[in-house]
Design a protein around this motif. Structure first.
Motif, PDB file in Angstrom:
ATOM      1  N   ILE A 226       0.877  -1.192  -0.119  1.00 24.15           N
ATOM      2  CA  ILE A 226       0.135  -0.153  -0.059  1.00 24.15           C
ATOM      3  C   ILE A 226       0.952   1.215  -0.040  1.00 24.15           C
ATOM      4  O   ILE A 226       1.677   1.523   0.806  1.00 24.15           O
ATOM      5  N   ASN A 227       0.828   1.983  -1.010  1.00 26.07           N
ATOM      6  CA  ASN A 227       1.207   3.357  -0.978  1.00 26.07           C
ATOM      7  C   ASN A 227       0.231   4.190  -1.523  1.00 26.07           C
ATOM      8  O   ASN A 227      -0.256   4.422  -2.829  1.00 26.07           O
ATOM      9  N   SER A 228      -0.623   5.126  -0.515  1.00 23.99           N
ATOM     10  CA  SER A 228      -1.736   5.956  -0.870  1.00 23.99           C
ATOM     11  C   SER A 228      -1.696   6.877  -0.015  1.00 23.99           C
ATOM     12  O   SER A 228      -1.440   6.848   1.423  1.00 23.99           O
ATOM     13  N   ILE A 229      -1.726   8.179  -0.311  1.00 24.75           N
ATOM     14  CA  ILE A 229      -1.895   9.533   0.552  1.00 24.75           C
ATOM     15  C   ILE A 229      -3.371   9.605   0.885  1.00 24.75           C
ATOM     16  O   ILE A 229      -3.801  10.573   1.624  1.00 24.75           O
ATOM     17  N   THR A 230      -4.247   8.766   0.187  1.00 25.74           N
ATOM     18  CA  THR A 230      -5.856   9.186   0.667  1.00 25.74           C
ATOM     19  C   THR A 230      -6.572   7.974   1.452  1.00 25.74           C
ATOM     20  O   THR A 230      -7.424   8.316   1.975  1.00 25.74           O
ATOM     21  N   LEU A 231      -5.960   6.716   1.396  1.00 25.26           N
ATOM     22  CA  LEU A 231      -6.567   5.872   2.258  1.00 25.26           C
ATOM     23  C   LEU A 231      -6.646   5.878   3.702  1.00 25.26           C
ATOM     24  O   LEU A 231      -5.737   6.694   4.379  1.00 25.26           O
ATOM     25  N   THR A 232      -7.992   5.996   4.289  1.00 26.65           N
ATOM     26  CA  THR A 232      -8.023   5.951   5.588  1.00 26.65           C
ATOM     27  C   THR A 232      -8.457   4.643   6.351  1.00 26.65           C
ATOM     28  O   THR A 232      -8.299   4.831   7.575  1.00 26.65           O
ATOM     29  N   SER A 233      -9.027   3.733   5.476  1.00 27.97           N
ATOM     30  CA  SER A 233      -9.479   2.509   6.006  1.00 27.97           C
ATOM     31  C   SER A 233      -9.155   1.578   5.177  1.00 27.97           C
ATOM     32  O   SER A 233      -9.439   1.451   4.148  1.00 27.97           O
ATOM     33  N   ILE A 234      -8.535   0.192   5.742  1.00 28.36           N
ATOM     34  CA  ILE A 234      -8.165  -1.064   5.246  1.00 28.36           C
ATOM     35  C   ILE A 234      -8.823  -2.183   5.847  1.00 28.36           C
ATOM     36  O   ILE A 234      -8.749  -2.173   7.053  1.00 28.36           O
ATOM     37  N   GLN A 249       0.350 -11.487   3.090  1.00 29.16           N
ATOM     38  CA  GLN A 249       1.380 -10.432   3.422  1.00 29.16           C
ATOM     39  C   GLN A 249       0.763  -9.050   3.105  1.00 29.16           C
ATOM     40  O   GLN A 249       0.518  -8.867   1.951  1.00 29.16           O
ATOM     41  N   LEU A 250       0.678  -8.188   4.027  1.00 27.71           N
ATOM     42  CA  LEU A 250       0.127  -6.782   4.046  1.00 27.71           C
ATOM     43  C   LEU A 250       1.289  -5.693   4.234  1.00 27.71           C
ATOM     44  O   LEU A 250       1.873  -5.940   5.452  1.00 27.71           O
ATOM     45  N   VAL A 251       1.882  -5.206   3.373  1.00 27.47           N
ATOM     46  CA  VAL A 251       2.843  -3.983   3.560  1.00 27.47           C
ATOM     47  C   VAL A 251       2.317  -2.727   3.591  1.00 27.47           C
ATOM     48  O   VAL A 251       1.957  -2.293   2.401  1.00 27.47           O
ATOM     49  N   ILE A 252       2.397  -1.794   4.491  1.00 29.07           N
ATOM     50  CA  ILE A 252       1.659  -0.296   4.564  1.00 29.07           C
ATOM     51  C   ILE A 252       3.173   0.253   4.212  1.00 29.07           C
ATOM     52  O   ILE A 252       3.823   0.673   5.244  1.00 29.07           O
ATOM     53  N   GLU A 253       3.610   0.612   3.125  1.00 28.45           N
ATOM     54  CA  GLU A 253       4.835   1.271   2.952  1.00 28.45           C
ATOM     55  C   GLU A 253       4.654   2.704   3.372  1.00 28.45           C
ATOM     56  O   GLU A 253       5.502   3.398   3.990  1.00 28.45           O
ATOM     57  N   ASN A 254       3.519   3.383   2.507  1.00 29.65           N
ATOM     58  CA  ASN A 254       3.425   4.754   2.894  1.00 29.65           C
ATOM     59  C   ASN A 254       1.805   5.108   2.911  1.00 29.65           C
ATOM     60  O   ASN A 254       1.163   5.125   1.887  1.00 29.65           O
ATOM     61  N   ALA A 255       1.253   5.334   4.193  1.00 33.81           N
ATOM     62  CA  ALA A 255      -0.152   5.716   4.018  1.00 33.81           C
ATOM     63  C   ALA A 255      -0.526   6.515   5.190  1.00 33.81           C
ATOM     64  O   ALA A 255      -0.977   6.328   6.470  1.00 33.81           O
ATOM     65  N   PRO A 256      -0.304   8.078   4.875  1.00 35.42           N
ATOM     66  CA  PRO A 256      -0.029   9.172   6.097  1.00 35.42           C
ATOM     67  C   PRO A 256      -1.533   9.411   6.601  1.00 35.42           C
ATOM     68  O   PRO A 256      -1.739  10.053   7.425  1.00 35.42           O
ATOM     69  N   ARG A 257      -2.585   9.126   5.608  1.00 33.19           N
ATOM     70  CA  ARG A 257      -4.033   9.282   6.382  1.00 33.19           C
ATOM     71  C   ARG A 257      -4.446   8.152   7.037  1.00 33.19           C
ATOM     72  O   ARG A 257      -5.804   8.069   7.296  1.00 33.19           O
ATOM     73  N   LEU A 258      -4.145   6.947   6.964  1.00 37.21           N
ATOM     74  CA  LEU A 258      -4.637   5.728   7.291  1.00 37.21           C
ATOM     75  C   LEU A 258      -5.071   5.539   8.881  1.00 37.21           C
ATOM     76  O   LEU A 258      -4.147   5.964   9.676  1.00 37.21           O
ATOM     77  N   GLU A 259      -6.288   5.576   9.251  1.00 41.52           N
ATOM     78  CA  GLU A 259      -6.728   5.683  10.605  1.00 41.52           C
ATOM     79  C   GLU A 259      -6.967   4.365  11.302  1.00 41.52           C
ATOM     80  O   GLU A 259      -6.955   4.048  12.287  1.00 41.52           O
ATOM     81  N   SER A 260      -7.514   3.273  10.169  1.00 44.20           N
ATOM     82  CA  SER A 260      -8.002   1.962  10.947  1.00 44.20           C
ATOM     83  C   SER A 260      -7.464   0.837   9.784  1.00 44.20           C
ATOM     84  O   SER A 260      -7.713   0.982   8.641  1.00 44.20           O
ATOM     85  N   THR A 273       5.025   3.369   7.232  1.00 40.25           N
ATOM     86  CA  THR A 273       4.511   4.665   7.615  1.00 40.25           C
ATOM     87  C   THR A 273       3.254   4.796   7.658  1.00 40.25           C
ATOM     88  O   THR A 273       2.398   4.678   6.583  1.00 40.25           O
ATOM     89  N   ALA A 274       2.279   5.054   8.671  1.00 40.11           N
ATOM     90  CA  ALA A 274       1.247   5.397   8.687  1.00 40.11           C
ATOM     91  C   ALA A 274       1.181   5.965  10.249  1.00 40.11           C
ATOM     92  O   ALA A 274       0.437   5.767  11.225  1.00 40.11           O
ATOM     93  N   PRO A 275       1.313   7.460  10.304  1.00 37.81           N
ATOM     94  CA  PRO A 275       1.288   7.984  11.560  1.00 37.81           C
ATOM     95  C   PRO A 275       0.056   8.395  12.111  1.00 37.81           C
ATOM     96  O   PRO A 275       0.192   8.718  13.490  1.00 37.81           O
ATOM     97  N   LYS A 276      -1.022   8.352  11.429  1.00 33.50           N
ATOM     98  CA  LYS A 276      -2.203   8.616  12.093  1.00 33.50           C
ATOM     99  C   LYS A 276      -3.102   7.279  12.233  1.00 33.50           C
ATOM    100  O   LYS A 276      -4.436   7.330  12.705  1.00 33.50           O
TER     101      LYS A 276
END
Length: 355
Positions: A226-234, A249-260, A273-276
């Motif tokens: 996952i490389n997405s600047i818009t995803l909030t939920s997965i 396998q799930l790899v969250i490489e960059n998801a700055p808005r991911l909340e759930s 990278t999922a700071p939120k």
């Protein structure tokens, strides 16, 4: 007194026979006074058959349903005397307005879907749900019985907001031929879908506005990145009874808005990278379950089967955590809480075996 009552009756306007002398509103049709656009929105929220029946209410309503945004649900005609296929064709022929939602079981519509989806009544469609025939069953059908999705479904790529694909085989040829791009898509659900790993990543990348992603009981790929600047939920779950490659396998490489993030199987999950990220679950004690936080190998927290292997960094953003345990263990719970110092809510599900 008499004069004020007379003026009150005159002001109310549409007073039906039998209403009270004081003009309290009994028998007055207030709904028909609403603008056509508002009535159309109300009618569009009704089940398809009930929306069509509003044409019988009064001459004022005859054109409302035909021009209102169309929500067409194949399942709502399951008990129709003429059969659901004929009913859907009849509705599409009669309706003149824009399309909003088309919902049908992917496994029963076959070639008919292309003709239906080409109908002008569905122009500017915002939502397509080609769902599994049995929505409650978690048993996937054999890949050989899964068909490609109707090609006409991709003609709405510029207007779709929600796209659910079920019981389908998305081949590499399909993803290449359709030149996938969904500029407005906000929700994507893949249920019992067979798709290769490159095609999976191509499809996700084709959705620059994607906010919610569901991958359920699907296979044909091993890893999703996952490389997405818009995803909030997965939300993800695999399927163990497929002969094809299994999702593990799930790899969250960059998801700055991911909340759930919700995982419903034994997964290896890496969150770089999922700071939120505030809500996480289910962490389980099952074999193969591993979750890591951080990008550097020696600068991360690693949790394996509810046991903390390494704690070089803490997941400070997580406030809600769900845990699935075979037996309640206070030591394991306290160990986990050390990884989540800002935790506010902890949900624990314990497996109970009945002898």
């Amino acid at each position: 007194m008499g004069g004020s009552r007379s003026r009150k009756r005159k002001a109310t306007g549409h007073q039906a026979p039998g209403s009270d002398a004081d003009g309290e509103g009994a028998g007055v049709d207030r709904i028909s006074d609403l603008p056509d656009a508002v009535l159309g929105e109300i009618v569009s929220l009704l089940p398809t058959e009930e929306g069509a029946r509003t044409q019988l209410l009064a001459s004022r309503w005859r054109h409302i349903w035909r021009t209102a945004p169309l929500n067409l649900d194949y399942d709502s005609f399951s008990r129709d005397d003429e059969g659901p296929d004929a009913a859907v064709s009849r509705v599409l022929a009669a309706h003149q307005g824009p399309g909003r939602c088309f919902s049908a079981p992917a496994s029963v519509i076959g070639d008919r879907a292309d003709a239906w989806l080409q109908s002008p009544a569905l122009n500017n469609l915002q939502e397509i749900a080609l769902h599994s025939l049995d929505r409650r069953s978690r048993t996937a059908r054999p890949p050989a019985t899964v068909q490609p999705p109707p090609s006409a479904a991709f003609r709405f790529s510029d207007t779709l907001l929600v796209f659910t694909i079920g019981d389908c085989h998305l081949t590499d040829d399909i993803t290449r031929a359709q030149a996938l791009h969904f500029p407005k898509l906000q929700k994507l659900a893949l249920q019992r879908v067979s798709i290769s790993e490159p095609s999976m990543h191509t499809m996700i990348a084709a959705c620059p506005a994607l906010e919610c992603l569901l991958i359920k009981d699907s296979g044909g790929f091993h890893c999703v990145r996952i490389n997405s600047i818009t995803l909030t939920s997965i939300a993800v779950s695999g399927c163990s009874d497929r002969a094809e490659p299994r999702f593990e396998q799930l790899v969250i490489e960059n998801a700055p808005r991911l909340e759930s993030l919700l995982t419903l199987d034994s997964f290896e999950c890496s969150i770089m990278t999922a700071p939120k990220l505030e809500a996480l679950g289910y962490l389980t004690c099952h074999y193969g379950t591993k979750i890591s936080f951080g990008s550097a190998p020696f600068d991360s927290a690693v949790i394996r089967q509810l046991s903390v292997d390494r704690l070089a960094t803490a997941a400070c953003a997580v406030k809600i955590l769900a845990v699935d345990m075979d037996a309640l263990s206070l030591d394991a719970v306290l160990d986990l809480m050390g990884c989540f110092p800002c935790l506010e809510k902890l949900y624990i599900q314990v497996m109970i075996l009945l002898c």
